[in-house]
Design an enzyme around this catalytic site. Structure first.
Site, mmCIF file in Angstrom:
data_model
loop_
_atom_site.group_PDB
_atom_site.id
_atom_site.type_symbol
_atom_site.label_atom_id
_atom_site.label_comp_id
_atom_site.label_asym_id
_atom_site.label_seq_id
_atom_site.Cartn_x
_atom_site.Cartn_y
_atom_site.Cartn_z
ATOM 1 N N GLY A 44 1.694 2.410 7.262
ATOM 2 C CA GLY A 44 1.378 1.288 6.375
ATOM 3 C C GLY A 44 0.915 0.060 7.155
ATOM 4 O O GLY A 44 0.982 -1.067 6.649
ATOM 5 N N TRP A 47 -1.565 -2.246 5.396
ATOM 6 C CA TRP A 47 -0.887 -3.045 4.361
ATOM 7 C C TRP A 47 -0.182 -4.254 4.982
ATOM 8 O O TRP A 47 -0.381 -5.400 4.561
ATOM 9 C CB TRP A 47 0.124 -2.145 3.653
ATOM 10 C CG TRP A 47 0.830 -2.723 2.475
ATOM 11 C CD1 TRP A 47 0.443 -3.791 1.720
ATOM 12 C CD2 TRP A 47 2.051 -2.243 1.892
ATOM 13 N NE1 TRP A 47 1.340 -4.000 0.709
ATOM 14 C CE2 TRP A 47 2.337 -3.067 0.798
ATOM 15 C CE3 TRP A 47 2.927 -1.194 2.204
ATOM 16 C CZ2 TRP A 47 3.469 -2.881 -0.002
ATOM 17 C CZ3 TRP A 47 4.049 -1.000 1.413
ATOM 18 C CH2 TRP A 47 4.313 -1.837 0.323
ATOM 19 N N HIS A 107 0.429 0.042 18.514
ATOM 20 C CA HIS A 107 1.320 1.180 18.261
ATOM 21 C C HIS A 107 2.163 1.479 19.513
ATOM 22 O O HIS A 107 2.857 2.489 19.558
ATOM 23 C CB HIS A 107 0.506 2.438 17.945
ATOM 24 C CG HIS A 107 -0.219 2.429 16.633
ATOM 25 N ND1 HIS A 107 0.366 2.019 15.459
ATOM 26 C CD2 HIS A 107 -1.472 2.824 16.307
ATOM 27 C CE1 HIS A 107 -0.522 2.154 14.469
ATOM 28 N NE2 HIS A 107 -1.635 2.633 14.959
HETATM 29 P P1 A3P Z 1 -0.952 7.705 2.580
HETATM 30 O O1 A3P Z 1 -1.803 8.529 3.485
HETATM 31 O O2 A3P Z 1 0.410 8.303 2.376
HETATM 32 O O3 A3P Z 1 -1.606 7.358 1.307
HETATM 33 P P2 A3P Z 1 -1.763 2.982 8.349
HETATM 34 O O4 A3P Z 1 -2.293 1.748 7.734
HETATM 35 O O5 A3P Z 1 -0.607 2.729 9.279
HETATM 36 O O6 A3P Z 1 -2.825 3.805 8.943
HETATM 37 O O7 A3P Z 1 -1.089 3.819 7.162
HETATM 38 C C1 A3P Z 1 -1.866 4.380 6.149
HETATM 39 C C2 A3P Z 1 -0.990 4.667 4.964
HETATM 40 O O8 A3P Z 1 -0.697 3.450 4.274
HETATM 41 C C3 A3P Z 1 -1.711 5.548 3.959
HETATM 42 O O9 A3P Z 1 -0.682 6.311 3.324
HETATM 43 C C4 A3P Z 1 -2.329 4.508 3.042
HETATM 44 O O10 A3P Z 1 -2.710 5.021 1.779
HETATM 45 C C5 A3P Z 1 -1.186 3.524 2.928
HETATM 46 N N1 A3P Z 1 -1.633 2.184 2.511
HETATM 47 C C6 A3P Z 1 -2.770 1.540 2.857
HETATM 48 N N2 A3P Z 1 -2.833 0.347 2.255
HETATM 49 C C7 A3P Z 1 -1.730 0.223 1.500
HETATM 50 C C8 A3P Z 1 -1.231 -0.801 0.635
HETATM 51 N N3 A3P Z 1 -1.913 -1.930 0.421
HETATM 52 N N4 A3P Z 1 -0.056 -0.586 0.022
HETATM 53 C C9 A3P Z 1 0.625 0.549 0.216
HETATM 54 N N5 A3P Z 1 0.223 1.546 1.031
HETATM 55 C C10 A3P Z 1 -0.945 1.395 1.672
#
Ligand code: A3P
Length: 295
Positions: A44, A47, A107
């Site tokens: 996430g 996010w 990371h």
């Molecule tokens: P999923 O693949 O389970 O949908 P990162 O940003 O660390 O690469 O993580 C990606 C994950 O966060 C993905 O999960 C993505 O869909 C989810 N994600 C991206 N934006 C988000 C938001 N605004 N709120 C909640 N989850 C989000």
């Protein structure tokens, strides 16, 4: 794929990321006011980058502003990765033009952070996610990235490697435990957050984050609904439907839409076999036993 990963200080990295880590360790000078978002891949990060950016810049860029930077920039452009972006492209990039408080993301595991991060007063916000959803998110992400070049990986292969610790910045459990212990020892420096926690109590988490970073919401802001506004602009529904995130590309070439899939808790149930779930549960139990941390 395992052969293209290198083990450094106990963790596995793709070659290019490792190059960035080494330059960063050599050159990055943390400032006391820096804020670094540390996360496990696919937890996430996108996010929380958006949330942190909106939170820290809420005076400079009021959320209601029609040209708020989050409306036209992917969060990864606004909050650059240290070792994947800044120190990968240049051995020693010039960061002097970035306004304070500087906001970065990485990371890197705890043991690999540049020394100045530990020596300075800078703050770390750590984000992780339950390993099952992390695995599924990582598996679909890498398959989409690999699709054109190398074909896809089966879930069996991906699960095998993840469980064995050979995944991006893995072993996953060692990464999480490193920061968990740091956050217990030094709660002023490290705030430990889980994706599930933010999903469940977004408002509380955002208020906690603001207090931790020394910029708590004022009563006036609470009354005006600033907390809700930040959560709304950063929500999956809102961000994933913005044109920049649907159609844009990062400077490094990845499609921005790769970072938005489902954004749900528990989606791994739809993919993992009972055996895979059992194996992950068992590893969690063994590795996290006695630590006070659970997923
Ligand atoms: P999923 O693949 O389970 O949908 P990162 O940003 O660390 O690469 O993580 C990606 C994950 O966060 C993905 O999960 C993505 O869909 C989810 N994600 C991206 N934006 C988000 C938001 N605004 N709120 C909640 N989850 C989000």
């Amino acid at each position: 794929v395992a052969s293209t990963f290198y083990k450094y200080q106990g963790f596995w990295h793709p070659c290019r990321h490792l190059q960035g880590i080494l330059s960063c360790q050599k050159h990055f000078q943390a400032q006391d006011t820096d804020i670094i978002l540390v996360s496990t891949p696919k937890s996430g990060t996108t996010w929380l980058k958006a949330i942190l950016f909106a939170l820290l810049n809420r005076t400079r860029f009021p959320i209601s502003q029609k040209n708020h930077p989050l409306l036209s920039n992917n969060p990864h452009v606004l909050v650059p990765f240290l070792e994947i972006k800044l120190y990968l492209e240049q051995e020693n990039p010039d960061l002097s033009s970035i306004v304070s408080p500087r906001l970065f993301s990485t990371h890197m595991p705890d043991v690999s952070l540049p020394k100045s991060v530990h020596d300075s007063q800078c703050k770390l916000v750590y984000l992780c996610r339950n390993p099952k959803d992390t695995l599924i998110s990582l598996w679909s992400f890498t398959n989409k990235l690999r699709l054109q070049e190398m074909g896809t990986n089966s879930l069996e292969e991906a699960s095998e490697r993840f469980c064995g610790g050979v995944s991006m910045y893995g072993p996953f459990w060692d990464h999480v435990l490193g920061y968990w212990e740091e956050s217990l020892k030094n709660p002023e420096k490290v705030l430990f957050l889980k994706y599930e926690e933010i999903k469940e109590q977004p408002k509380l988490c955002l208020e906690k984050l603001a207090c931790f970073l020394g910029c708590p919401f004022s009563l006036k802001e609470e009354i005006e609904g600033v907390v809700d506004d930040i959560l709304e602009i950063c929500s999956f529904d809102h961000l994933s439907k913005l044109q920049v995130n649907m159609e844009g590309k990062l400077p490094s070439g990845e499609n921005c839409n790769l970072f938005f899939r489902k954004g749900e808790v528990g989606d791994s149930k739809n993919y993992l076999s009972p055996e895979m779930e059992e194996r992950l549960d068992k590893i969690c139990k063994e590795k996290l036993d006695g630590s006070g941390l659970q997923f």
